[in-house]
Design an enzyme around this catalytic site. Sequence first.
Site, mmCIF file in Angstrom:
data_model
loop_
_atom_site.group_PDB
_atom_site.id
_atom_site.type_symbol
_atom_site.label_atom_id
_atom_site.label_comp_id
_atom_site.label_asym_id
_atom_site.label_seq_id
_atom_site.Cartn_x
_atom_site.Cartn_y
_atom_site.Cartn_z
ATOM 1 N N ASP A 1 39.072 37.070 38.130
ATOM 2 C CA ASP A 1 39.200 37.774 36.847
ATOM 3 C C ASP A 1 39.462 36.813 35.697
ATOM 4 O O ASP A 1 38.883 36.931 34.615
ATOM 5 C CB ASP A 1 40.331 38.803 36.919
ATOM 6 C CG ASP A 1 40.085 39.833 37.994
ATOM 7 O OD1 ASP A 1 38.951 39.882 38.511
ATOM 8 O OD2 ASP A 1 41.008 40.584 38.324
ATOM 9 N N GLY B 1 39.834 48.783 36.376
ATOM 10 C CA GLY B 1 39.264 47.797 37.281
ATOM 11 C C GLY B 1 38.374 46.803 36.552
ATOM 12 O O GLY B 1 37.486 46.194 37.150
ATOM 13 N N LEU B 2 38.588 46.636 35.246
ATOM 14 C CA LEU B 2 37.734 45.739 34.456
ATOM 15 C C LEU B 2 38.534 44.564 33.926
ATOM 16 O O LEU B 2 38.140 43.875 32.998
ATOM 17 C CB LEU B 2 37.076 46.517 33.305
ATOM 18 C CG LEU B 2 36.237 47.701 33.766
ATOM 19 C CD1 LEU B 2 35.744 48.506 32.580
ATOM 20 C CD2 LEU B 2 35.054 47.236 34.617
HETATM 21 C C1 GLA Z 1 41.196 42.223 41.621
HETATM 22 C C2 GLA Z 1 41.712 40.811 41.678
HETATM 23 C C3 GLA Z 1 40.576 39.819 41.911
HETATM 24 C C4 GLA Z 1 39.701 40.225 43.087
HETATM 25 C C5 GLA Z 1 39.307 41.691 42.975
HETATM 26 C C6 GLA Z 1 38.578 42.187 44.189
HETATM 27 O O1 GLA Z 1 40.420 42.400 40.493
HETATM 28 O O2 GLA Z 1 42.371 40.484 40.481
HETATM 29 O O3 GLA Z 1 41.106 38.529 42.102
HETATM 30 O O4 GLA Z 1 40.351 39.965 44.295
HETATM 31 O O5 GLA Z 1 40.440 42.523 42.773
HETATM 32 O O6 GLA Z 1 37.365 41.548 44.296
#
Ligand code: GLA
Length: 504
Positions: A305, A257-258
């Site tokens: 991101d 999640g990074l």
């Molecule tokens: C993922 C997506 C981002 C955002 C997050 C949740 O990382 O790539 O665009 O939507 O989830 O905040």
Amino acid sequence: MWSAVADRAAEVGEVAILVPPIHRMVPAHEVEELVAGGELDLPQALIGLDARRQLDLVAIGIEPTPAARVRADDPAAPPQRPHLIGEAAQRTFDEDVAGRDIQVDLAPPERPSQVVEPAAGEPLDGGEHGVSVSDHEPSIRGPAQELRRCCYRSDVYRADAPGRVNLIGEHTDYNEGLVLPTATPQRTVVELSPREDQIVRVESIGYMPVAYRLGEERHHGDWGDYVRGVTWVLSKAGHHIRGFDAGIASRVPPGAGLSSSAALEVALLRALREAFALTLDDLALAYAAHKAERDIVGARVGTMDQLAAGLARTGEALLIDMRKAPIERVPLPDKLEIVVIDSGIAHDNAKQGAYNERRAQCEEAARRLGIAALRDATLADVERLAPQSATLARRVRHVVSENERVRAFVQALRTGDVARCGTLVDASHASLREDFEVSTLELDVLADALRAQRGVHGARLVGAGFGGSVLALVDAGGAAAAARAAAERYRSRTGRAGRVVMPV
Ligand code: GLA
């Protein structure tokens, strides 16, 4: 001095050698071959030495600067002062090697590096030869054939980009709301050499190599889609590139999640920008990376991101209002440290149908409310929607309250009110769990484990959810101990090994 070390290395046959301008490692006996074949000049060689300390091996390399490239073409030039990968390596060089007779203990390492413990399949170096490198600057390694093919070309370009930790503002970006990411200290590095033809070949340790012809990019459902997406988006935007050979190494953990994918896209785009003199600033580059991920990888993600990978720096957060410029840089107070622990449950955008479902629900809610995006929704809208769909109403409540929390968090950061920051982070997690329903039992346990530690002000899941990491805000000086204790508590409650990503 260099030939003495190289001779010794070749004799023992265990040591890895790195050669400029790409930090690649090869067994020592292959160095002999390279020298015999006239492909390698010993003074230009970079030698790996056993450090006889905590490090298994010290990697010494010449900084791949343009100056080094010029000098590498001149065999008469004296060797440059080596660039050492990692602080410990630097110390060892200064104490043991620089300017003295070299006493090299070339015993092979007994155990792999303790600096990082890559998960299986993770594209990190450090396994086979037990080479330790810093968490910040991964090195790129390949077999000797690769070295011959690639390294002694003078036109090698290196670029990198960080992962991101979103401090607050989750699932708001695609609702045209507010986000507040910062950069991870870990980065993804790309090194590439242009080719004369249209062939693209990319390698990353632990992954199948990718090869294709420019113009033939299509979704394959593998990691190569990030590369294909990048070359596709460049040609679509009218940028001219040729084929290239590239190596990728990353310290941004995948599936945590990074945003390892955005780090890869942005690092590759930066290397291509250098190599082919593309006129793209970091903002344009971030948008290009986003398009690559959306259209070729097939993940309907927001732009947070890629903007973070393209613009964020450690020590400050980026306040991004998806509807209006400019992006603001908000310094993080010195009295605050960030802990990030990977739950060990992989999050993967490309395969995550639940993410696309949440996004579709938000769009449906906006449609029913007659607004352009949930950015424009209010708590009154939540009440209005509730009789039609309790689920949609909850989604709206999350987005409305999360945008408010981002504003309040920035305010609290500016006044140094870390306790308030912590309360907001806790509330964000609760909202993601109850209203947006993207948490998991493991993420909840991990957040609780962090909250139970001394000096922790609050904890929340990071990124899309359904797995990945949890962050905590901690009083400066307390992060390492809090992270260790929380990971242990998490392990005893879930049987899973949480991996501390920050502090490094
Ligand atoms: C993922 C997506 C981002 C955002 C997050 C949740 O990382 O790539 O665009 O939507 O989830 O905040």
